[in-house]
Design an enzyme around this catalytic site. Structure first.
Site, PDB file in Angstrom:
ATOM      1  N   HIS A 174       0.817  -1.204   0.000  1.00  0.00           N
ATOM      2  CA  HIS A 174       0.000   0.000   0.000  1.00  0.00           C
ATOM      3  C   HIS A 174       0.860   1.266   0.000  1.00  0.00           C
ATOM      4  O   HIS A 174       0.357   2.376   0.164  1.00  0.00           O
ATOM      5  CB  HIS A 174      -0.910  -0.028   1.241  1.00  0.00           C
ATOM      6  CG  HIS A 174      -2.033   0.949   1.199  1.00  0.00           C
ATOM      7  ND1 HIS A 174      -2.146   2.002   2.091  1.00  0.00           N
ATOM      8  CD2 HIS A 174      -3.107   1.043   0.382  1.00  0.00           C
ATOM      9  CE1 HIS A 174      -3.242   2.693   1.822  1.00  0.00           C
ATOM     10  NE2 HIS A 174      -3.843   2.136   0.794  1.00  0.00           N
TER      11      HIS A 174
ATOM     12  N   LYS B  11       3.338   4.369  -1.256  1.00  0.00           N
ATOM     13  CA  LYS B  11       3.435   5.306  -2.374  1.00  0.00           C
ATOM     14  C   LYS B  11       4.760   6.032  -2.200  1.00  0.00           C
ATOM     15  O   LYS B  11       4.887   6.939  -1.367  1.00  0.00           O
ATOM     16  CB  LYS B  11       2.286   6.322  -2.363  1.00  0.00           C
ATOM     17  CG  LYS B  11       0.887   5.687  -2.378  1.00  0.00           C
ATOM     18  CD  LYS B  11       0.239   5.809  -1.042  1.00  0.00           C
ATOM     19  CE  LYS B  11      -1.203   5.405  -1.039  1.00  0.00           C
ATOM     20  NZ  LYS B  11      -1.446   4.010  -0.761  1.00  0.00           N
TER      21      LYS B  11
ATOM     22  N   ASP C 231      17.179  10.107  -7.722  1.00  0.00           N
ATOM     23  CA  ASP C 231      18.608  10.406  -7.551  1.00  0.00           C
ATOM     24  C   ASP C 231      19.063  10.369  -6.089  1.00  0.00           C
ATOM     25  O   ASP C 231      20.063  11.013  -5.725  1.00  0.00           O
ATOM     26  CB  ASP C 231      18.949  11.783  -8.151  1.00  0.00           C
ATOM     27  CG  ASP C 231      19.000  11.764  -9.671  1.00  0.00           C
ATOM     28  OD1 ASP C 231      19.062  10.656 -10.248  1.00  0.00           O
ATOM     29  OD2 ASP C 231      18.958  12.847 -10.279  1.00  0.00           O
TER      30      ASP C 231
ATOM     31  N   HIS D 244      -9.229  11.380   1.494  1.00  0.00           N
ATOM     32  CA  HIS D 244      -8.348  10.223   1.491  1.00  0.00           C
ATOM     33  C   HIS D 244      -7.098  10.478   2.339  1.00  0.00           C
ATOM     34  O   HIS D 244      -6.179   9.667   2.373  1.00  0.00           O
ATOM     35  CB  HIS D 244      -7.958   9.921   0.034  1.00  0.00           C
ATOM     36  CG  HIS D 244      -7.300   8.600  -0.191  1.00  0.00           C
ATOM     37  ND1 HIS D 244      -5.967   8.490  -0.538  1.00  0.00           N
ATOM     38  CD2 HIS D 244      -7.770   7.327  -0.137  1.00  0.00           C
ATOM     39  CE1 HIS D 244      -5.659   7.207  -0.706  1.00  0.00           C
ATOM     40  NE2 HIS D 244      -6.718   6.489  -0.458  1.00  0.00           N
TER      41      HIS D 244
ATOM     42  N   LYS E 110      -4.357  10.809   5.230  1.00  0.00           N
ATOM     43  CA  LYS E 110      -3.948   9.949   6.346  1.00  0.00           C
ATOM     44  C   LYS E 110      -3.083  10.805   7.261  1.00  0.00           C
ATOM     45  O   LYS E 110      -1.893  10.987   7.029  1.00  0.00           O
ATOM     46  CB  LYS E 110      -3.137   8.750   5.858  1.00  0.00           C
ATOM     47  CG  LYS E 110      -3.903   7.836   4.886  1.00  0.00           C
ATOM     48  CD  LYS E 110      -3.368   7.983   3.497  1.00  0.00           C
ATOM     49  CE  LYS E 110      -3.890   6.969   2.507  1.00  0.00           C
ATOM     50  NZ  LYS E 110      -5.271   6.629   2.518  1.00  0.00           N
TER      51      LYS E 110
ATOM     52  N   ASP F 114      -1.636  17.201  20.111  1.00  0.00           N
ATOM     53  CA  ASP F 114      -1.236  18.356  20.929  1.00  0.00           C
ATOM     54  C   ASP F 114      -0.665  19.507  20.111  1.00  0.00           C
ATOM     55  O   ASP F 114       0.033  20.374  20.646  1.00  0.00           O
ATOM     56  CB  ASP F 114      -0.224  17.937  22.008  1.00  0.00           C
ATOM     57  CG  ASP F 114      -0.840  17.024  23.067  1.00  0.00           C
ATOM     58  OD1 ASP F 114      -2.084  17.002  23.170  1.00  0.00           O
ATOM     59  OD2 ASP F 114      -0.079  16.341  23.771  1.00  0.00           O
TER      60      ASP F 114
END
Length: 373
Positions: free
Chosen positions: A116, A118, A123, A292, A294, A299
């Site tokens: 999952h 990405k 370089d 979508h 995440k 705090d």
């Protein structure tokens, strides 16, 4: 390395819109001189992915080393013809847990374990990651319409952990123990003092590091916990920790979609936030398309963001990579949450209590299905 060491010589760039993420990713690929390593759950050959694939074909002609990993269940929008074209050109292309049935791409007996991640590493100097896969959904041109997500890039010491995690995946797929990245030279000049700790996990790792990080953040919260996730499906220890935080006076705000992109997810979200709303949690449903993102901010001082959702899959089954970040960037991320809250409808306790019998039945079913949603 499952939990990277805390690094400080880094710079972090947050892209508030997907178009900026893809513009900068494309520019970095165009400017690549030595290597491009990409690992994506979804890398479709559509109006977003096709130009990137075509650009990679140009870069490999220039002598740039290119390695690509895509997930066998997630990446369904790439034809065999396209893959053969990439390989003939000299691009190294691997599929993570490919389908055993060529015409049924989800017919993978190991499909419950998904890559999952990405990641795009160019370089060894810049790394792109976050919630954005490569495909038209992520610029708001899929069936869910407007798409709210979080993408970012990194420069500096933290890239080493991303490189090692890509290497781990590559060795696993190629069954090759040769070290890819020996004596990595990372450009650490002129980077700001941004503390970053990379956190990765997967079903073959000894500890559930992503889950443990979520839990640790919640337990240590003193004032506030802000969560953005498309799937609010916590396990029992995390749900209990959130309840304990609420009882102790910690302000909990959770932003989720107002629509579900998978069957039963909408009602699973509703079941689990229902456990918290009576204790004072503020629940917001994003109004303008699908969210979508995440992101967890605790705090106003530390953030956890990357590829991992707030659900069973990301905590126990998927191969994920996220990071903990401190410093001035937290203000930017908090502003993003505030904006998303302003673009959301708050769920009132009265509204929740008055939901219909159909919702209650579907919530109960979804709760049972939670570990596989």
């Amino acid at each position: 390395v499952l939990l990277g060491k805390m690094t400080h010589n880094n710079s972090f760039t947050f892209y508030p819109e997907a178009k900026y993420y893809f513009e900068n990713l494309t520019l970095s690929i165009k400017n690549a001189k030595k290597s491009i390593y990409m690992e994506y759950y979804i890398f479709d050959d559509d109006e977003v992915g096709a130009p990137i694939y075509n650009l990679l074909l140009e870069k490999v002609k220039e002598g740039v080393e290119i390695k690509i990993i895509v997930d066998g269940a997630g990446t369904r929008g790439v034809s065999r013809k396209r893959v053969e074209e990439l390989k003939r050109a000299g691009i190294m292309f691997e599929v993570f847990f490919p389908s055993y049935f060529p015409f049924v791409k989800v017919g993978n007996l190991r499909a419950n374990y998904r890559d999952h991640r990405k990641i795009a590493l160019i370089d060894n100097k810049i790394c792109f990651s976050g919630g954005l896969n490569i495909g038209k959904d992520y610029i708001g041109k899929g069936h869910l319409g407007n798409w709210q997500d979080i993408g970012f890039s990194l420069k500096g010491e933290a890239i080493i952990d991303y490189l090692h995690e890509f290497e781990r995946s590559w060795k696993f797929l190629k069954k090759d123990t040769t070290d890819i990245f020996q004596n990595i030279a990372i450009d650490t000049d002129d980077h700001s003092l941004t503390p970053i700790q990379v956190v990765s996990s997967g079903p073959n790792y000894e500890f559930h590091t992503i889950k443990d990080t979520f839990l640790s953040l919640i337990v240590k919260a003193e004032k506030s916990i802000h969560i953005e996730t498309p799937y609010f499906i916590p396990d029992e220890p995390i749900l209990d920790a959130l309840k304990a935080a609420l009882v102790s006076g910690v302000k909990v705000k959770i932003v989720i979609p107002s629509v579900g992109d998978h069957a039963f997810v909408y009602w699973a979200n509703q079941y689990f936030y229902g456990e918290l709303i009576e204790l004072g949690a503020e629940i917001y449903k994003y109004k303008y398309g699908f969210i979508h993102s995440k992101l967890v901010v605790v705090d106003g001082e530390i953030a956890f963001l990357g590829t991992a959702n707030f659900d069973y899959r990301s905590m126990y089954q998927n191969f994920e990579i996220s990071l903990l970040i401190l410093g001035n960037n937290i203000t930017e991320l908090e502003k993003r949450i505030d904006k998303d809250i302003s673009d959301s409808k708050r769920v009132t306790l009265e509204e929740y209590k008055n939901r219909g019998k159909k919702d209650r039945v579907l919530e109960s079913i979804s709760k049972l299905l939670a570990p596989i949603l």
